[in-house]
Design a protein around this motif. Structure first.
Motif: not given
Length: 136
Positions: A121-136
């Motif tokens: 709800x605050x717009x924070x999150x994550x993206x996961x894939x074999x090539x990219x793992x990031x949080x925002x």
């Protein structure tokens, strides 16, 4: 003794009302566990096989043969950690087909051929894939 008993009863009553389930991406490389109760929602996802170091500064020393686990509540920041050696997919979950978006309490996740992205709800999150793992 009475205090311990009351604490245990409170714990049991709060966990009994929680809904918990899991899902995996079609590749089986990402598994997630979701919990919802009257206090809010949470999600924990682990990516097992990675081809590049994480784009999260505190995880860049996590060896490629180890997975990364991210945890998030429906509000607030994402926590990320290097998974213990030997943790592997357990299987048996529902599959979040590519192109599907699921809403769980205070967050939404979208599964695509590019990877899995979840936001709270605050717009924070994550993206996961074999090539990219990031949080925002």
């Amino acid at each position: 003794m009475l205090l311990r008993l009351l604490t245990a009863l409170c714990f049991l009553s709060s966990t009994a009302s929680a809904d918990v389930w899991s899902f995996a991406t079609p590749s089986g490389n990402i598994e997630c566990w979701v919990g919802e109760d009257f206090n809010g929602s949470d999600i924990s996802c682990t990516i097992f096989d990675r081809s590049k170091p994480a784009a999260v500064p505190q995880l860049q020393t996590c060896p490629l043969h180890r997975g990364i686990t991210v945890k998030m509540l429906d509000r607030g920041y994402v926590e990320a950690s290097c998974t213990p050696a030997g943790d592997r997919p357990s299987g048996g979950q529902s599959v979040a087909d590519y192109g599907v978006t699921g809403t769980f309490g205070g967050f939404a996740c979208h599964s695509s051929t590019r990877g899995l992205e979840c936001r709270n709800e605050d717009g924070h999150g994550f993206f996961l894939s074999r090539a990219v793992q990031r949080v925002f």
